[in-house]
Design an enzyme around this catalytic site. Structure first.
Site, PDB file in Angstrom:
ATOM      1  N   THR A  95       0.545  -0.946  -0.002  1.00 22.48           N
ATOM      2  CA  THR A  95      -0.099  -0.390   0.031  1.00 22.48           C
ATOM      3  C   THR A  95       0.727   1.189  -0.064  1.00 22.48           C
ATOM      4  OG1 THR A  95       0.446   0.243   2.477  1.00 22.48           O
ATOM      5  CG2 THR A  95      -1.802  -1.601   1.523  1.00 22.48           C
ATOM      6  N   GLU A  96       0.509   2.727  -0.512  1.00 23.15           N
ATOM      7  CA  GLU A  96       1.126   3.364  -0.305  1.00 23.15           C
ATOM      8  C   GLU A  96       1.824   3.659   0.948  1.00 23.15           C
ATOM      9  OE1 GLU A  96      -1.797   7.669  -0.334  1.00 23.15           O
ATOM     10  OE2 GLU A  96      -2.555   5.950  -1.898  1.00 23.15           O
ATOM     11  N   GLY A  97       1.145   3.222   1.950  1.00 27.92           N
ATOM     12  CA  GLY A  97       1.765   3.230   3.582  1.00 27.92           C
ATOM     13  C   GLY A  97       3.019   3.103   3.697  1.00 27.92           C
TER      14      GLY A  97
END
Lengths: 263, 326, 326, 263
Positions: D49-51
């Site tokens: 994910t973008e995290g």
């Protein structure tokens, strides 16, 4: 008092560091000077290495490197090179650093890259191989560019103290005056050159280093003879106070392997 | 996720070639570097390498000493307290190896720039120094104009400078622990291993320990190199020797000096290679070359407690052999 | 090293002021953010803030809802699955708050640029989009020329683009654990907390747990925010509520929706502030406001095992009170 | 077969993902489509994910966010936003991404920032406040710039499918043709728009999206009526195969809370 010139140099360098400052130490002599300060008079000196090793004190002797087990055993944080050298040092955030020099000049430029037999690159107008290849700048370039001030430590020998270095690995005041401003360096430049013979400081305007004080076992003439440029001497030149018993005790507790005691 | 555990021999055969841009990682000249991987490169006769060495280590020292390095980019060419790197020094001084000098901060920034696929990296370090004006690639031009060229800050109009970025063909990176998929944990300074793992087109890990993935899931914040970017994992105990792997073994002071002394001459290098590079076939034989007493001594050091939280997940040599090459 | 543990009240009084550039950190709209710190800012009536929010969270939502935000820079203004951030949306739509849009990648890059003291950051994202052409600071200029201006790549001569850098006056950063000196461990994604901790002129940590420094020395590779760059540490359990702190407590689905709904109107906001912001004085009272059953429920979630390796070093509330304000 | 249009859209999106690819998922629908693919036919799909949450599969229901406990419980690595969005995605390294759209246009540009009552900024020549303020680009801009290809998912409604978006939050082919080259984007652009009615693909030259295939429960006319530009239709237009029982089963095992089953 029985001490070596290396020990005196380390103690005098340590005296430059103040409590509460953020400091970066290199390997060897500079680390000993730094940890001596922490032990002697600056318990809240916050120290890290260019490897991003924070909060540690050496264990079991002089570290072999700034990342080795002796400096890693009680660290509170391990980050990385960009964090230490670029984010904390190159950015202008770090208060003080200590670097060494194979060769240095009257404007505090440091050469740790090579010594040329004939004309160095700046004179020859081309980059030939040095006669003697040295280590390169390592993290000293970032310290020179970014630390609010930094201290250069070097054994005082004529061949090391040149009118102009063969190669600027780590910039001092370059050609003097406000030359650092040309490059927008956030750091203030070298605040002292501490040698085995004395302490030099930069002239506030020209930035040429002059003799501020000398060690009790030498003379102004001896210092001048061992300097490769026409060294100016402060009208108020003083003799540096000898190491105290307390200072020597604290230094030797840091230098457990006695690396500075070899004469 | 795919099991990426392969043998050292296969890893070097598959992921290295003559003429490549090879990066090794590398926590400074005395710390974690994939030195065993470099030994295997010497065994397989790799040559004409363009080496990316944030810092020299005994790996670049060895590769340069045997004449395998055409060119090196380096921030620091020495061995810290162990002095000048004599093999590399000889290669540079003799003109065998071209050395393009940067600093310890600028090499990782340029790797980060490669990882980000940036056109260039703003340079606020190395400027005004001979790292900027001396270029081994363009020696006839002093001061060099294109090593760190000018760029205009669009916000202020001021003159600034730029670094080019680095994208190595492959990086061999030492890590303390990895699982068979390539999720890796480093103890001690990362130095530039994070940036290297992202800048390189291929990544091979050399690990001191292979751990179960349960260890990885317990400490995901320690996994700074995830499996997703790793191509192969090699298990090689004591693989950083004679340098140190923080939390595991200490550096071998005696061998550090002896090795560096040997690499000072061609003859010494030949002898060293015979004794410490081509003398073993297996991991067991490699450990014998170091010597059992030495191994035990180096593993008893003040950082070993750093490994304690992870020990229960370490796979045995037999389990690893079972998984290798599947 | 100095004990930096202070009370929440003192931290907000000392490190925040009207008109400042305030950054909060911030692992995305549902994750770790220093929300309790933001509540205290509302309690102390801070206003006219220039907010740096990589992502909106319930903190920026609340600060905007009470009218404390003059301007915000943001990469994402919503609450993920919980929908639009109604307080922030109302503040922007009414013209009370100017919103300068970037993306979730460009805000941390600009913080990194601030941390590095760079003149600008090369922009390869956000270009060609209306993040580049629309500037809330210069609304009369479309396409905006100076939000992400052109810069010439000195290596190829090609036109590239640049971001300006961010250096917040202060950042309040949520961390899972900190010691009293400010050495901090984060569990879950860091998001942009590393960059934020280096870019900000002052750093205040809000921690779920205060741990003994022995914990820090056991896991130095987890300490991505070292004491050396931290000004103050505040202990505030459940301080991310109603969002989640990975490894500790889950997000409070019910309160997330209710809070967001309340912030949609001025009246709802007033009521919310009365009930959940000005209603407590101590940490104990704050926990009472959430409710014991709710706290227990949120602390029982599938990530709590991530805290297991560190539990033995957690200081008790009594020990912490003893150390606070020394 | 009993399924919702949202479920069909998720399955068809999932079919676009191939085994062994490196993929980035956003929150909500896109994550369900992605994890469905991993469960259904692409077990070695590598997702993050973008995290910078790597290697995890959701636990206990649809994650509330890309960083929440449901997606963090069995992660193999947690890094950060720069790592995920800039180093792995913006750089051109990631194979495939999935993004949503509040509004999109015939060149695959996506608007998630605002809807204007009157002239949007590009028409007005100035940046006024939108009537309806949306969330902004989040990490979708990086996905649009950097992923080798990406898929846009959107409920097929005329108001969402505009001739030209009010605001480009995440660039598709901008004004069509080779417009992406102007900005040097490393990614290839959107490879499909998958809606509740069918699949659109970009014309290889003009990059205008045309109807490639439609779902069994609709007609070409209905699709055209619900599209805000004069939608071209492939001469080989096909009907998309219905979800199989296996696909539905796998999707519902991912969508444990049934968020896609709400009609």
């Amino acid at each position: 008092m029985d001490y070596t010139r290396q020990e005196f140099m380390a103690i005098v360098t340590g005296r430059e560091l103040k409590d509460g400052e953020l400091a970066i130490f290199g390997v060897g002599l500079s680390m000993l000077a730094g940890y001596f300060a922490q032990k002697n008079h600056a318990p809240d000196l916050m120290a890290f290495t260019e490897g991003g090793v924070f909060g540690s004190t050496p264990v079991g002797g002089l570290p072999w490197g700034i990342e080795c087990n002796r400096i890693s055993a009680n660290a509170t944080s391990f980050t990385n090179a960009i964090d230490a050298l670029c984010v904390l040092v190159g950015s202008g955030r770090c208060d003080v650093g200590i670097i060494g020099a194979a060769q240095l000049d009257k404007y505090g430029n440091v050469n740790t890259t090579g010594i040329w037999a004939e004309d160095p690159p700046w004179k020859a107008g081309r980059y030939t191989m040095p006669k003697s290849r040295l280590n390169g700048s390592g993290g000293a370039n970032e310290i020179a560019v970014g630390c609010k001030r930094y201290i250069i430590m070097a054994t005082h020998e004529k061949r090391r103290f040149a009118e102009k270095v063969d190669y600027i690995s780590s910039p001092g005041y370059i050609n003097g005056g406000n030359d650092r401003e040309k490059y927008g360096f956030p750091g203030g430049g070298p605040s002292a050159i501490i040698t085995t013979l004395g302490i030099m400081r930069p002239d506030p305007v020209t930035k040429e280093f002059y003799l501020e004080s000398y060690f009790p076992y030498t003379t102004i003439d001896e210092v001048k003879e061992n300097t490769g440029w026409d060294l100016k001497v402060s009208p108020d030149v003083k003799v540096v106070p000898e190491p105290t018993a307390e200072e020597l005790k604290n230094l030797r507790e840091v230098d457990v392997t006695g690396s500075l005691r070899k004469k | 996720m795919r099991n990426k555990l392969i043998t050292m021999k296969d890893a070097v055969a598959k992921y290295t070639w003559d003429g490549m841009t090879y990066a090794h990682g590398a926590a400074l000249p005395v710390g974690s570097d994939s030195i065993a991987f470099g030994r295997e490169m010497v065994r397989q006769g790799r040559k004409d390498l363009n080496l990316i060495s944030n810092c020299n280590s005994q790996q670049s020292n060895l590769l340069a000493a045997v004449g395998a390095v055409r060119r090196i980019e380096v921030g620091f060419a020495g061995l810290e307290v162990y002095g000048f790197a004599q093999g590399l020094r000889r290669a540079i001084t003799s003109g065998k190896t071209i050395c393009e000098d940067f600093s310890n901060g600028s090499i990782p920034l340029r790797l980060l720039g490669g990882a980000l696929n940036w056109p260039f990296v703003p340079a606020t370090i190395n400027v005004g120094s001979d790292e900027q004006w001396c270029s081994a690639d363009n020696p006839d031009e002093y001061p060099a104009k294109n090593k760190m060229p000018e760029v205009t800050d669009p916000f202020t109009g001021k003159t600034c400078y730029a670094f080019n970025v680095i994208k190595p063909d492959m990086a061999a990176i030492h890590v303390t622990m990895a699982d068979i998929y390539g999720n890796a944990i480093m103890l001690g300074t990362e130095w530039s291993r994070y940036e290297l793992s992202r800048a390189a087109k291929k990544v091979v890990l050399q690990a001191d320990f292979i751990v179960d993935t349960d260890c990885i899931r317990q400490f995901p914040n320690l996994v700074r190199i995830p499996a997703e970017i790793v191509d192969a994992v090699v298990y090689w105990p004591m693989g950083v020797w004679p340098q140190c792997s923080v939390g595991v073994y200490d550096s071998d002071e005696e061998h550090m000096f002896a090795m560096n002394k040997a690499l000072r001459t061609e003859e010494g290098t030949e002898e060293y290679v015979e004794k410490y590079v081509t003398s073993y076939q297996t991991r067991e034989e490699y450990l014998d070359v170091i010597g059992k007493d030495k191994v035990d001594k180096l593993n008893d050091n003040p950082t070993t407690f750093l490994m304690d939280p992870y020990r229960k997940w370490i796979l045995s040599d037999d389990e690893i052999k079972e998984l290798e090459g599947r």
